[in-house]
Scaffold this motif. Structure first.
Motif, PDB file in Angstrom:
ATOM      1  N   MET A   1      69.931  53.471  21.479  1.00 49.34           N
ATOM      2  CA  MET A   1      69.120  52.757  22.468  1.00 49.34           C
ATOM      3  C   MET A   1      68.025  53.689  22.992  1.00 49.34           C
ATOM      4  N   SER A   2      66.802  53.147  23.163  1.00 47.08           N
ATOM      5  CA  SER A   2      65.700  53.942  23.693  1.00 47.08           C
ATOM      6  C   SER A   2      65.934  54.281  25.161  1.00 47.08           C
ATOM      7  N   GLN A   3      65.495  55.457  25.567  1.00 47.88           N
ATOM      8  CA  GLN A   3      65.594  55.850  26.970  1.00 47.88           C
ATOM      9  C   GLN A   3      64.485  55.170  27.756  1.00 47.88           C
ATOM     10  N   LYS A   4      64.847  54.558  28.888  1.00 46.33           N
ATOM     11  CA  LYS A   4      63.864  53.856  29.699  1.00 46.33           C
ATOM     12  C   LYS A   4      63.014  54.843  30.489  1.00 46.33           C
ATOM     13  N   ILE A   5      61.736  54.509  30.640  1.00 46.16           N
ATOM     14  CA  ILE A   5      60.801  55.319  31.402  1.00 46.16           C
ATOM     15  C   ILE A   5      59.790  54.378  32.051  1.00 46.16           C
ATOM     16  N   ASN A   6      59.285  54.769  33.198  1.00 46.37           N
ATOM     17  CA  ASN A   6      58.297  53.954  33.903  1.00 46.37           C
ATOM     18  C   ASN A   6      56.935  54.640  33.883  1.00 46.37           C
ATOM     19  N   LEU A   7      55.905  53.832  33.644  1.00 47.97           N
ATOM     20  CA  LEU A   7      54.523  54.292  33.732  1.00 47.97           C
ATOM     21  C   LEU A   7      53.883  53.568  34.910  1.00 47.97           C
ATOM     22  N   ASN A   8      53.365  54.323  35.888  1.00 48.70           N
ATOM     23  CA  ASN A   8      52.780  53.703  37.073  1.00 48.70           C
ATOM     24  C   ASN A   8      51.343  54.155  37.282  1.00 48.70           C
ATOM     25  N   ALA A   9      50.599  53.343  38.030  1.00 46.51           N
ATOM     26  CA  ALA A   9      49.223  53.691  38.378  1.00 46.51           C
ATOM     27  C   ALA A   9      48.935  53.266  39.807  1.00 46.51           C
ATOM     28  N   ASP A  10      48.045  53.995  40.460  1.00 50.27           N
ATOM     29  CA  ASP A  10      47.594  53.667  41.812  1.00 50.27           C
ATOM     30  C   ASP A  10      46.454  52.666  41.684  1.00 50.27           C
ATOM     31  N   LEU A  11      46.679  51.449  42.157  1.00 50.29           N
ATOM     32  CA  LEU A  11      45.717  50.365  41.946  1.00 50.29           C
ATOM     33  C   LEU A  11      45.336  49.711  43.273  1.00 50.29           C
ATOM     34  N   GLY A  12      44.466  48.700  43.186  1.00 57.34           N
ATOM     35  CA  GLY A  12      44.020  48.003  44.388  1.00 57.34           C
ATOM     36  C   GLY A  12      43.163  48.875  45.281  1.00 57.34           C
ATOM     37  N   GLU A  13      42.417  49.813  44.703  1.00 54.06           N
ATOM     38  CA  GLU A  13      41.660  50.765  45.505  1.00 54.06           C
ATOM     39  C   GLU A  13      40.181  50.408  45.655  1.00 54.06           C
ATOM     40  N   SER A  14      39.803  49.201  45.229  1.00 51.31           N
ATOM     41  CA  SER A  14      38.452  48.720  45.524  1.00 51.31           C
ATOM     42  C   SER A  14      38.391  48.336  47.001  1.00 51.31           C
ATOM     43  N   PHE A  15      37.164  48.243  47.524  1.00 53.17           N
ATOM     44  CA  PHE A  15      37.006  47.932  48.948  1.00 53.17           C
ATOM     45  C   PHE A  15      35.680  47.208  49.130  1.00 53.17           C
ATOM     46  N   GLU A  28      47.775  45.625  32.171  1.00 56.16           N
ATOM     47  CA  GLU A  28      48.268  45.251  30.849  1.00 56.16           C
ATOM     48  C   GLU A  28      49.074  46.373  30.211  1.00 56.16           C
ATOM     49  N   VAL A  29      49.025  47.568  30.815  1.00 53.24           N
ATOM     50  CA  VAL A  29      49.626  48.759  30.208  1.00 53.24           C
ATOM     51  C   VAL A  29      50.802  49.294  31.021  1.00 53.24           C
ATOM     52  N   VAL A  30      50.634  49.392  32.340  1.00 50.57           N
ATOM     53  CA  VAL A  30      51.646  50.046  33.173  1.00 50.57           C
ATOM     54  C   VAL A  30      52.800  49.103  33.496  1.00 50.57           C
ATOM     55  N   GLY A  31      53.917  49.698  33.922  1.00 51.14           N
ATOM     56  CA  GLY A  31      55.075  48.907  34.326  1.00 51.14           C
ATOM     57  C   GLY A  31      55.154  48.710  35.824  1.00 51.14           C
ATOM     58  N   SER A  32      54.469  49.571  36.592  1.00 52.49           N
ATOM     59  CA  SER A  32      54.495  49.479  38.052  1.00 52.49           C
ATOM     60  C   SER A  32      53.127  49.820  38.615  1.00 52.49           C
ATOM     61  N   ALA A  33      52.786  49.152  39.728  1.00 50.60           N
ATOM     62  CA  ALA A  33      51.517  49.402  40.408  1.00 50.60           C
ATOM     63  C   ALA A  33      51.780  49.823  41.836  1.00 50.60           C
ATOM     64  N   ASN A  34      51.124  50.899  42.258  1.00 50.24           N
ATOM     65  CA  ASN A  34      51.169  51.349  43.641  1.00 50.24           C
ATOM     66  C   ASN A  34      49.906  50.817  44.312  1.00 50.24           C
ATOM     67  N   VAL A  35      50.059  49.869  45.217  1.00 49.97           N
ATOM     68  CA  VAL A  35      48.928  49.115  45.739  1.00 49.97           C
ATOM     69  C   VAL A  35      48.453  49.693  47.071  1.00 49.97           C
ATOM     70  N   ALA A  36      47.181  50.080  47.116  1.00 46.62           N
ATOM     71  CA  ALA A  36      46.585  50.594  48.350  1.00 46.62           C
ATOM     72  C   ALA A  36      46.690  49.546  49.448  1.00 46.62           C
ATOM     73  N   CYS A  37      46.938  50.004  50.663  1.00 48.17           N
ATOM     74  CA  CYS A  37      47.221  49.094  51.780  1.00 48.17           C
ATOM     75  C   CYS A  37      46.147  49.098  52.852  1.00 48.17           C
ATOM     76  N   GLY A  38      44.923  49.548  52.512  1.00 46.75           N
ATOM     77  CA  GLY A  38      43.815  49.430  53.425  1.00 46.75           C
ATOM     78  C   GLY A  38      43.477  50.655  54.239  1.00 46.75           C
ATOM     79  N   PHE A  39      44.314  51.689  54.208  1.00 52.57           N
ATOM     80  CA  PHE A  39      44.051  52.851  55.052  1.00 52.57           C
ATOM     81  C   PHE A  39      43.280  53.953  54.330  1.00 52.57           C
ATOM     82  N   SER A 221      59.539  58.364  36.241  1.00 56.01           N
ATOM     83  CA  SER A 221      58.249  57.675  36.243  1.00 56.01           C
ATOM     84  C   SER A 221      57.108  58.648  35.999  1.00 56.01           C
ATOM     85  N   ILE A 222      56.055  58.140  35.376  1.00 53.14           N
ATOM     86  CA  ILE A 222      54.870  58.932  35.047  1.00 53.14           C
ATOM     87  C   ILE A 222      53.668  58.254  35.691  1.00 53.14           C
ATOM     88  N   CYS A 223      52.879  59.009  36.428  1.00 52.92           N
ATOM     89  CA  CYS A 223      51.722  58.446  37.126  1.00 52.92           C
ATOM     90  C   CYS A 223      50.420  58.776  36.399  1.00 52.92           C
TER      91      CYS A 223
END
Length: 258
Positions: A1-15, A28-39, A221-223
């Motif tokens: 069985m393949s070892q699971k790994i997460n690929l994440n990116a910091d997104l939602g950073e437009s303003f 379309e590529v990453v498994g998780s998104a870290n979404v900017a919260c306005g600060f 996880s890999i950022c």
């Protein structure tokens, strides 16, 4: 069985009228998104659209709270009283949870941004404030924290599940902290160089510092930083390279499941 790994990116950073990164393509590529919260970046409409697109693509989402520093993109150090900082973090997490609720998605993790993250990695008191704020919202939230940091230990003390993260595009010092962006060699440029950096750390089971020292740690996880010019190319190359190396890229919650 393949070892699971997460690929994440910091997104939602437009303003507003200012556009940052290619979020749609990265989702379309990453498994998780870290979404900017306005600060440090992001605004309510950007947050909502990012959550919607993540849900449509099966990408898990996390709050990416920061110091209140729009001008400095959250990368300037600040000295904020503990109770005020905790409230700022709770506020940002709650804002993203509201957006997720109306879009039929769920916030599953929290990853501090920029200077806040860097400072909490080295300062036990600050790390406990961050972890405590997350736990006060919900102990079901995963704390995504840099591997080999004090923030990891604080998350465990707060009773949180902790995802251990490495950076594809950043160099490490011998104490496990990131090489400051102001110093030469802090950034790793190019998709293949980023993949090589990641695979080297996965192969040895730890951080590989700029001097070649190995700091043993689990890696969940890999950022890839979504604001970098190489972000999309690097994310695609890393995702393909991980699969070729026998890893199974997935969401952060799924990666932490036994």
């Amino acid at each position: 069985m393949s070892q699971k790994i997460n690929l994440n990116a910091d997104l939602g950073e437009s303003f507003g009228a200012w556009s940052m990164g290619d979020d749609s393509a990265l989702l379309e590529v990453v498994g998780s998104a870290n979404v900017a919260c306005g600060f440090h970046a992001g605004d309510p409409l950007v947050m909502r659209r990012t959550v919607r697109r993540a849900r449509e693509r099966g990408v898990s989402i996390g709050a990416h709270p920061s110091f209140p520093d729009l001008q400095g993109f959250g990368r300037r150090r600040m000295d904020i009283p503990d109770d005020e900082l905790a409230a700022l973090l709770i506020y940002q997490i709650g804002a993203l949870q509201a957006m997720a609720a109306v879009e039929g998605h769920a916030v599953t993790h929290v990853k501090p941004h920029g200077a806040l993250n860097n400072m909490a990695c080295a300062d036990t008191r600050l790390a406990d404030v961050v972890a405590g704020a997350v736990a006060s919202v919900s102990r079901d939230l995963i704390l995504l924290a840099p591997a080999h940091s004090r923030l990891v230990l604080a998350g465990a003390r707060a009773g949180l599940a902790v995802g251990l993260e490495i950076f594809a595009d950043r160099a490490y010092r011998d104490d496990g902290q990131l090489v400051p962006r102001s110093q030469p060699g802090a950034m790793i440029h190019g998709a293949q160089a980023s993949l090589d950096h990641v695979l080297r750390m996965l192969d040895v089971g730890g951080l590989v510092t700029a001097s070649g020292k190995v700091l043993k740690t689990e890696i969940h996880s890999i950022c890839v930083h979504g604001d970098g010019p190489d972000a999309l190319a690097s994310a695609r190359r890393i995702a393909t390279g991980l699969e070729q190396a026998g890893y199974l890229p997935t969401t952060l919650p799924d990666t932490l499941q036994p």
